[in-house]
Design a protein around this motif. Sequence first.
Motif, PDB file in Angstrom:
ATOM      1  N   VAL A  14       0.551  -1.367   0.093  1.00 52.29           N
ATOM      2  CA  VAL A  14       0.297  -0.337   0.083  1.00 52.29           C
ATOM      3  C   VAL A  14       0.797   1.079   0.227  1.00 52.29           C
ATOM      4  CG1 VAL A  14      -1.630   1.043   1.202  1.00 52.29           C
ATOM      5  CG2 VAL A  14      -1.568  -0.967   1.133  1.00 52.29           C
ATOM      6  N   PHE A  15       1.513   1.231   0.729  1.00 56.89           N
ATOM      7  CA  PHE A  15       2.687   2.591   0.592  1.00 56.89           C
ATOM      8  C   PHE A  15       3.377   2.711  -0.591  1.00 56.89           C
ATOM      9  CE2 PHE A  15       6.466   4.688   2.060  1.00 56.89           C
ATOM     10  CZ  PHE A  15       6.293   5.392   2.764  1.00 56.89           C
ATOM     11  N   ALA A  32      -6.880  -5.573   9.196  1.00 57.72           N
ATOM     12  CA  ALA A  32      -7.512  -4.560  10.414  1.00 57.72           C
ATOM     13  C   ALA A  32      -5.408  -4.506  11.078  1.00 57.72           C
ATOM     14  CB  ALA A  32      -8.268  -5.216  11.022  1.00 57.72           C
ATOM     15  N   LYS A  33      -4.921  -5.490  10.608  1.00 58.51           N
ATOM     16  CA  LYS A  33      -2.805  -5.498  11.465  1.00 58.51           C
ATOM     17  C   LYS A  33      -2.840  -4.138  11.288  1.00 58.51           C
ATOM     18  CE  LYS A  33       0.965  -7.567  11.484  1.00 58.51           C
ATOM     19  NZ  LYS A  33       1.653  -8.455  10.365  1.00 58.51           N
ATOM     20  N   LYS A  34      -1.955  -3.612  12.763  1.00 58.97           N
ATOM     21  CA  LYS A  34      -1.310  -2.382  12.479  1.00 58.97           C
ATOM     22  C   LYS A  34       0.177  -2.320  12.382  1.00 58.97           C
ATOM     23  CE  LYS A  34      -4.475  -0.847  16.227  1.00 58.97           C
ATOM     24  NZ  LYS A  34      -5.103   0.499  17.314  1.00 58.97           N
ATOM     25  N   GLY A  38       1.481   1.933  14.527  1.00 59.94           N
ATOM     26  CA  GLY A  38      -0.898   2.016  15.359  1.00 59.94           C
ATOM     27  C   GLY A  38      -1.243   2.112  13.617  1.00 59.94           C
ATOM     28  N   ASN A  39      -0.571   2.504  12.313  1.00 61.70           N
ATOM     29  CA  ASN A  39      -1.434   2.563  11.724  1.00 61.70           C
ATOM     30  C   ASN A  39      -1.721   1.224  10.732  1.00 61.70           C
ATOM     31  OD1 ASN A  39      -1.134   5.355  10.904  1.00 61.70           O
ATOM     32  ND2 ASN A  39       1.159   5.031  10.897  1.00 61.70           N
ATOM     33  N   THR A  40      -3.195   0.894  10.483  1.00 62.17           N
ATOM     34  CA  THR A  40      -3.393  -0.310   8.870  1.00 62.17           C
ATOM     35  C   THR A  40      -2.959   0.512   7.539  1.00 62.17           C
ATOM     36  OG1 THR A  40      -5.305   0.861   9.159  1.00 62.17           O
ATOM     37  CG2 THR A  40      -5.506  -0.071  11.209  1.00 62.17           C
ATOM     38  N   PRO A  41      -2.947  -0.541   7.102  1.00 60.62           N
ATOM     39  CA  PRO A  41      -2.932  -0.203   5.612  1.00 60.62           C
ATOM     40  C   PRO A  41      -3.841   1.027   4.900  1.00 60.62           C
ATOM     41  CG  PRO A  41      -3.003  -2.657   5.623  1.00 60.62           C
ATOM     42  CD  PRO A  41      -3.448  -2.653   7.207  1.00 60.62           C
ATOM     43  N   SER A  61     -13.805  -5.016   4.288  1.00 65.67           N
ATOM     44  CA  SER A  61     -14.022  -4.570   4.909  1.00 65.67           C
ATOM     45  C   SER A  61     -12.721  -3.991   5.743  1.00 65.67           C
ATOM     46  CB  SER A  61     -14.454  -6.017   5.904  1.00 65.67           C
ATOM     47  OG  SER A  61     -15.411  -6.094   5.300  1.00 65.67           O
ATOM     48  N   ALA A  62     -11.907  -3.156   5.479  1.00 64.42           N
ATOM     49  CA  ALA A  62     -10.520  -2.471   6.305  1.00 64.42           C
ATOM     50  C   ALA A  62     -11.811  -1.274   7.594  1.00 64.42           C
ATOM     51  CB  ALA A  62      -9.970  -1.585   5.382  1.00 64.42           C
ATOM     52  N   PRO A  63     -11.569  -1.583   8.267  1.00 63.85           N
ATOM     53  CA  PRO A  63     -12.255  -0.791   9.609  1.00 63.85           C
ATOM     54  C   PRO A  63     -11.698   0.651   9.450  1.00 63.85           C
ATOM     55  CG  PRO A  63     -10.412  -2.085  10.705  1.00 63.85           C
ATOM     56  CD  PRO A  63     -10.421  -2.489   9.136  1.00 63.85           C
ATOM     57  N   VAL A  64     -12.736   1.753   9.430  1.00 62.87           N
ATOM     58  CA  VAL A  64     -12.504   3.004   9.408  1.00 62.87           C
ATOM     59  C   VAL A  64     -11.977   3.589  10.798  1.00 62.87           C
ATOM     60  CG1 VAL A  64     -13.545   4.566   8.531  1.00 62.87           C
ATOM     61  CG2 VAL A  64     -13.847   2.829   6.861  1.00 62.87           C
ATOM     62  N   LYS A  65     -13.064   2.664  11.599  1.00 61.49           N
ATOM     63  CA  LYS A  65     -12.599   3.826  13.088  1.00 61.49           C
ATOM     64  C   LYS A  65     -11.174   3.397  14.251  1.00 61.49           C
ATOM     65  CE  LYS A  65     -15.905   3.905  17.205  1.00 61.49           C
ATOM     66  NZ  LYS A  65     -17.257   3.826  17.601  1.00 61.49           N
ATOM     67  N   VAL A  66     -10.809   2.252  13.847  1.00 58.15           N
ATOM     68  CA  VAL A  66      -9.380   1.751  14.208  1.00 58.15           C
ATOM     69  C   VAL A  66      -8.496   3.632  14.085  1.00 58.15           C
ATOM     70  CG1 VAL A  66      -8.628   0.877  12.019  1.00 58.15           C
ATOM     71  CG2 VAL A  66      -7.455   0.465  14.838  1.00 58.15           C
TER      72      VAL A  66
END
Length: 441
Positions: A14-15, A32-34, A38-41, A61-66
């Motif tokens: 992604v980077f 969802a992995k950090k 602490g950053n997710t993809p 379904s990558a989480p938006v609230k994390v």
Amino acid sequence: MADDENSFELHESVFRGDIRRVSQLIRNHDVAKKDKHGNTPLHLAVMLGHKECIHLLLAHSAPVKVKNCHGWSPLAEAISYGDRQTITLLLRKLKQQSRGHMEIRRPDLVKALQQMGDFYMELKWDFQSWVPLVSRILPSDICKINKRGAAIRLDTTLVDFNDMRWERGDISFLFSGDAKPSHALTVLDNRLKVYQKVRHEVCARETECELEDEVDILMSSDIVAAQMSTKQITFSRAQTGWIFREDKKEMVGKFNADFYSLNGLTIESRKRREHLSEEDLQKNKAIMESFTRGGAQPFDPNQEPIRRASLEPPQPQDVTWEEYIKAESGNPPSLARTLKCKETAKSFKATVAMSEEFPLTVDMLLSVLEIIAPFKHFAKLREFVQMKLPPGFPVKIDIPILPTVSAKITFQEFAFRDDISDGLFEIPPDYREDPNRFPDL
């Protein structure tokens, strides 16, 4: 999942903006992995403006609230980046994910309610502030909760409480565990005799304008992250007496309680404004007050509202993946706009009274609070009660609500009852539906 603890293949792809590699990895890697910061993809895709990666991650379904190590979500980073389409996309996905989570939890919540006895409970809220004179004008409220079967009714006079503004009223919140999702949550305004269903879909055309309004607000105001820091909290028995000191015990309502002091409780607040112009900063207060009052400008249905345009993308930062991932944990190099961030931390002295006589358990309380979490101050109470508390039930609690405001909550009445009327959980026949009465729900 194929990821091991020290591998960040998906993050790296992604980077680099390698969409083909991302599409290969995404099927068997944890979206969802950090990473060590602490950053997710999704955080990285948003900060770097890689739109194809953003769409692909959200589709999986990558989480938006994390939140990352500094308390920022992908949505916060999208606001900073300033691309309106991305902000709208993430906001819509956040709402879908929040409602989806509630639906996943719903069978367990309904089961938990059905296993409890029917009851009536009263909570007293007293709001206080360390700011001189403010406490005199802060509201208090007695919330009444009736529970029957899989249904809950909460009656409150405090409609909303946010950023030192509050609205009084006569509000009832109804949850029906036996109803279909679109009819499970209803809010009544008993003064206006109107009700609003709490929507579970953001697909109706009439909600698109509301969504765009919300994006305008996000783009024109500070990005705020506030949280209770509970890592350093310890409990010690509160003492009483001048000469002969002894553990403090008192009756709270009808219940004997042991009092504890909370040590190390702080509320941390961060505000970012690198996405705002000088003109924005001048207009910000007036704009937010206008929206809080429901909008001061007249609405012309024939006139298209003027929407905020996307910002120019930030200057690309000359940072390699190796420099990013090898940086000190929680202190990565800047990937987007240079941060303009103000941080404050306020320590709170607080007490909690625990009673082993109270008939409800903490787990039962958490189930009830999860259902009524749309009310912001109840969400704060739930966050607090989730901590590891001393033995018993917290019949009296001090908690911070805002950086300048705390609340004292007292569970002053509780009784199991088998005479609670079904009519309490029904919408009165003379009430009319108003889908816009509570815009935040």
